[in-house]
Motif scaffolding. Structure first.
Motif, mmCIF file in Angstrom:
data_model
loop_
_atom_site.group_PDB
_atom_site.id
_atom_site.type_symbol
_atom_site.label_atom_id
_atom_site.label_comp_id
_atom_site.label_asym_id
_atom_site.label_seq_id
_atom_site.Cartn_x
_atom_site.Cartn_y
_atom_site.Cartn_z
ATOM 1 N N VAL A 13 36.760 15.614 -42.009
ATOM 2 C CA VAL A 13 35.753 15.803 -42.806
ATOM 3 C C VAL A 13 34.674 17.522 -43.334
ATOM 4 O O VAL A 13 35.333 17.780 -42.957
ATOM 5 N N VAL A 14 34.542 16.539 -44.317
ATOM 6 C CA VAL A 14 33.862 17.970 -45.681
ATOM 7 C C VAL A 14 32.944 17.899 -45.195
ATOM 8 O O VAL A 14 31.963 17.480 -45.745
ATOM 9 N N LEU A 15 32.168 19.379 -45.250
ATOM 10 C CA LEU A 15 31.008 19.801 -45.168
ATOM 11 C C LEU A 15 30.258 19.848 -46.718
ATOM 12 O O LEU A 15 31.950 20.043 -47.721
ATOM 13 N N LEU A 16 28.927 19.618 -46.939
ATOM 14 C CA LEU A 16 28.684 19.541 -48.141
ATOM 15 C C LEU A 16 27.234 20.861 -48.535
ATOM 16 O O LEU A 16 26.473 20.291 -48.121
ATOM 17 N N PRO A 17 27.880 22.235 -48.198
ATOM 18 C CA PRO A 17 26.684 22.603 -47.695
ATOM 19 C C PRO A 17 25.406 23.168 -49.174
ATOM 20 O O PRO A 17 24.527 23.822 -48.646
ATOM 21 N N GLY A 18 25.894 23.014 -49.761
ATOM 22 C CA GLY A 18 24.506 22.994 -50.919
ATOM 23 C C GLY A 18 24.090 24.555 -51.038
ATOM 24 O O GLY A 18 24.702 25.472 -51.010
ATOM 25 N N ASP A 19 22.948 24.674 -50.340
ATOM 26 C CA ASP A 19 22.433 26.292 -50.294
ATOM 27 C C ASP A 19 22.482 27.097 -48.707
ATOM 28 O O ASP A 19 22.309 28.131 -48.828
ATOM 29 N N ASP A 20 23.710 25.899 -48.120
ATOM 30 C CA ASP A 20 23.489 26.614 -47.017
ATOM 31 C C ASP A 20 24.920 27.467 -46.596
ATOM 32 O O ASP A 20 25.591 27.517 -47.729
ATOM 33 N N SER A 21 25.053 28.332 -46.370
ATOM 34 C CA SER A 21 25.379 29.766 -46.228
ATOM 35 C C SER A 21 27.111 29.074 -44.915
ATOM 36 O O SER A 21 25.949 29.638 -43.789
ATOM 37 N N LEU A 22 27.912 29.248 -44.884
ATOM 38 C CA LEU A 22 28.673 28.860 -44.033
ATOM 39 C C LEU A 22 29.665 29.772 -43.985
ATOM 40 O O LEU A 22 30.283 31.077 -44.976
ATOM 41 N N SER A 23 30.214 29.582 -42.559
ATOM 42 C CA SER A 23 31.325 31.043 -42.109
ATOM 43 C C SER A 23 32.340 30.060 -41.225
ATOM 44 O O SER A 23 31.934 29.795 -40.677
ATOM 45 N N GLU A 24 33.463 31.157 -41.664
ATOM 46 C CA GLU A 24 34.428 30.779 -41.275
ATOM 47 C C GLU A 24 33.975 30.807 -39.259
ATOM 48 O O GLU A 24 33.342 31.921 -38.426
ATOM 49 N N GLY A 25 34.099 29.170 -38.484
ATOM 50 C CA GLY A 25 34.214 29.380 -36.989
ATOM 51 C C GLY A 25 32.373 29.419 -36.773
ATOM 52 O O GLY A 25 32.029 29.313 -35.788
ATOM 53 N N ARG A 26 31.714 28.891 -37.593
ATOM 54 C CA ARG A 26 29.874 28.977 -37.157
ATOM 55 C C ARG A 26 30.294 27.231 -37.306
ATOM 56 O O ARG A 26 31.009 26.388 -37.184
ATOM 57 N N HIS A 82 38.622 25.717 -52.604
ATOM 58 C CA HIS A 82 38.975 25.413 -51.145
ATOM 59 C C HIS A 82 38.123 24.810 -50.861
ATOM 60 O O HIS A 82 36.673 24.452 -51.859
ATOM 61 N N VAL A 83 37.687 23.802 -49.552
ATOM 62 C CA VAL A 83 36.878 23.532 -49.266
ATOM 63 C C VAL A 83 36.529 23.441 -48.002
ATOM 64 O O VAL A 83 37.056 24.840 -46.401
ATOM 65 N N TRP A 84 35.194 23.400 -47.144
ATOM 66 C CA TRP A 84 34.913 23.780 -45.563
ATOM 67 C C TRP A 84 34.965 22.203 -45.178
ATOM 68 O O TRP A 84 34.012 21.253 -45.134
ATOM 69 N N ALA A 85 35.751 22.469 -44.198
ATOM 70 C CA ALA A 85 36.610 21.235 -43.336
ATOM 71 C C ALA A 85 36.061 21.038 -42.044
ATOM 72 O O ALA A 85 34.833 22.624 -41.263
ATOM 73 N N VAL A 86 35.092 20.554 -40.715
ATOM 74 C CA VAL A 86 34.954 21.233 -39.745
ATOM 75 C C VAL A 86 35.962 20.769 -39.262
ATOM 76 O O VAL A 86 37.408 19.141 -38.687
ATOM 77 N N ASP A 87 36.235 21.391 -37.833
ATOM 78 C CA ASP A 87 36.976 21.800 -36.953
ATOM 79 C C ASP A 87 37.163 22.064 -35.306
ATOM 80 O O ASP A 87 35.810 23.047 -34.985
ATOM 81 N N GLY A 88 36.961 20.943 -34.622
ATOM 82 C CA GLY A 88 36.234 21.442 -33.022
ATOM 83 C C GLY A 88 35.186 21.000 -33.221
ATOM 84 O O GLY A 88 34.221 22.900 -32.698
ATOM 85 N N ALA A 127 33.090 25.182 -38.332
ATOM 86 C CA ALA A 127 33.871 24.987 -40.223
ATOM 87 C C ALA A 127 34.698 26.120 -40.090
ATOM 88 O O ALA A 127 35.104 27.270 -39.794
ATOM 89 N N SER A 128 35.492 25.060 -40.960
ATOM 90 C CA SER A 128 36.531 25.964 -40.936
ATOM 91 C C SER A 128 37.079 25.559 -42.547
ATOM 92 O O SER A 128 37.308 25.304 -43.544
ATOM 93 N N ARG A 129 37.647 27.162 -43.099
ATOM 94 C CA ARG A 129 37.586 27.510 -44.943
ATOM 95 C C ARG A 129 39.289 26.901 -45.178
ATOM 96 O O ARG A 129 39.879 27.333 -43.936
ATOM 97 N N ARG A 130 39.356 25.909 -46.076
ATOM 98 C CA ARG A 130 40.663 25.038 -46.225
ATOM 99 C C ARG A 130 40.876 25.386 -47.627
ATOM 100 O O ARG A 130 40.387 24.554 -48.132
ATOM 101 N N GLU A 131 41.723 25.830 -48.253
ATOM 102 C CA GLU A 131 42.714 26.413 -49.399
ATOM 103 C C GLU A 131 43.258 24.173 -50.051
ATOM 104 O O GLU A 131 43.359 23.587 -48.757
ATOM 105 N N ILE A 132 42.259 24.233 -51.027
ATOM 106 C CA ILE A 132 43.211 22.945 -51.282
ATOM 107 C C ILE A 132 43.888 22.842 -52.279
ATOM 108 O O ILE A 132 43.639 23.777 -53.686
ATOM 109 N N LEU A 133 44.850 21.974 -53.379
ATOM 110 C CA LEU A 133 45.411 21.779 -54.215
ATOM 111 C C LEU A 133 44.632 21.043 -55.392
ATOM 112 O O LEU A 133 44.964 19.612 -54.489
#
Length: 405
Positions: A379-392, A344-350, A353-359
């Motif tokens: 747009v796909v996030l490159l979180p690195g050391d940042d902790s992301l969560s759904e809707g952040r 999965h990746v973290w995409a930007v939705d509005g 952060a939005s968790r998005r499963e990918i193939l």
């Protein structure tokens, strides 16, 4: 004075809300189309394309070394010579015995000696004359005996003489016609065969003093020097073809299924920084073996070696391309996360952060092919050391475009 604190508090609250709305800053990128290569990176070793071990057949001291490392030799060319410790003398003696045995056989098969033949022929002439005279006498006595003029015993005695003379003549004829008894002939031939075998063994012992190249190629190993003493079977040299050479590449067991016949391989070596060689896999692994802490299969590829830098036993690195996808939609490996066998990746939705499963598909060292789950507008996030969560709430910081994957 009460209004001032209230105004300050409202300003601070408004500033806090503004910051909250801006969200956390996170590096980001857009999916782009790139050429993606999946590859296995591993190590291996160089060996001669074809090689022959040269071993001495007999024990002895090295008298002369006739080549040097790096020399090109032809099949059968003498590389070194061992000291003669009597082999040449033994060959000369064996050859002399063979000549003698052949001469004796030739004499026997040629028949009687001329002097013996002359004696027998003279004796035969005498016997033939005696037999002719005795035959005439026998005829006369038979006529006389028939008339009773002489005793019958005289005629019988003359008949026995004629018969004895005939036997003696047959004996001489037999000697003249076949003077060699079969047993003598067999013994003479056996002596020749035995002497010929001795010559063959002595010649082989002499030839074994000459250590020759079993095939054409380059003498790339020569671990002997003049005056060295070698035991029978000791290694004297390696001769092989060094252009091209063969790369023996070790592939870890989990990656063996990704490698195919004809997969492109790039070879490098610590000995030659910045240089690379390419080849194609031409032999797949036939077994998996334990090697230190690894379980590996060995694959081969043939590498052109015009410069001669790829020396036998040189340690090399290898990158085996297992898949190549042109113009694949891809994202950075940093953006892809995995759990429970899914990506999965973290995409930007509005702005969130939005968790998005990918193939995923092919994976290169920097980028991963995305076969489903994203498009180029996102747009796909490159979180690195940042902790992301759904809707952040996030503030994506777009990075520059990358190169090939």
């Amino acid at each position: 004075m009460r209004g001032a604190p209230s105004a300050l508090t409202a300003s601070l609250l408004l500033a806090a809300l503004s910051c909250a709305d801006a969200g956390v800053e996170v590096r980001a990128e857009r999916p782009l189309r790139r050429d993606i290569e999946s590859a296995v990176t591993t190590n291996g070793r160089i060996e001669a394309f074809s090689r022959s071990e040269v071993r001495v057949a007999v024990a002895g001291r090295v008298e002369r070394v006739l080549v040097r490392r790096g020399d090109t030799v032809e099949e059968g060319q003498e590389l070194l010579r061992l000291s003669d410790t009597g082999q040449a003398g033994a060959l000369a003696q064996a050859a002399a015995r063979l000549r003698g045995a052949k001469a004796r056989l030739a004499t026997l098969e040629a028949g009687l000696a001329p002097s013996k033949k002359a004696t027998l022929r003279a004796e035969r002439e005498k016997l033939a004359r005696r037999k002719a005279k005795a035959s005439l006498d026998l005829e006369r006595l038979e006529r006389l005996a028939a008339r009773g003029a002489v005793p019958r015993l005289d005629a019988d005695a003359k008949r026995r003489l004629v018969e004895d003379l005939a036997i003696d003549l047959d004996s001489i004829d037999a000697q003249l016609a076949s003077p060699l008894a079969e047993g003598q002939r067999d013994a003479a031939r056996a002596a020749v065969d035995e002497a010929a075998s001795a010559v063959s063994l002595a010649r082989r012992a002499t030839e074994e003093l000459r250590v020759v190249a079993p095939s054409s190629g380059v003498v790339y190993s020569l671990p002997v020097a003049e005056a060295d003493y070698l035991q029978g079977g000791d290694l004297a040299a390696h001769v092989g073809v060094l252009n091209p050479v063969r790369a023996r590449i070790l592939v870890d067991e989990p990656d063996l299924g990704r490698v195919r016949q004809g997969s492109p391989v790039t070879i490098d070596a610590d000995a030659y920084p910045g240089l690379e060689w390419t080849c194609l896999v031409d032999r797949l692994a036939t077994e998996v073996v334990e090697m230190d802490a690894r379980r590996v299969g060995e694959i081969h590829c043939t590498v052109a070696n015009h410069s001669g830098r790829l020396l036998p036993n040189l340690a090399v690195g290898a990158r085996i391309v297992t898949e190549r996808v042109p113009s694949a939609l891809s994202v950075s490996r940093l953006a892809v996360m995995r759990s429970d066998g899914r990506a999965h990746v973290w995409a930007v939705d509005g702005g969130k952060a939005s968790r998005r499963e990918i193939l995923t598909g092919a994976e290169g060292p920097l980028f991963v092919e995305v076969r489903d789950g994203l498009d180029e507008s996102e747009v796909v996030l490159l979180p690195g050391d940042d902790s992301l969560s759904e809707g952040r709430t996030v503030s994506p910081q777009l990075q520059g475009d990358g190169g090939a994957g």
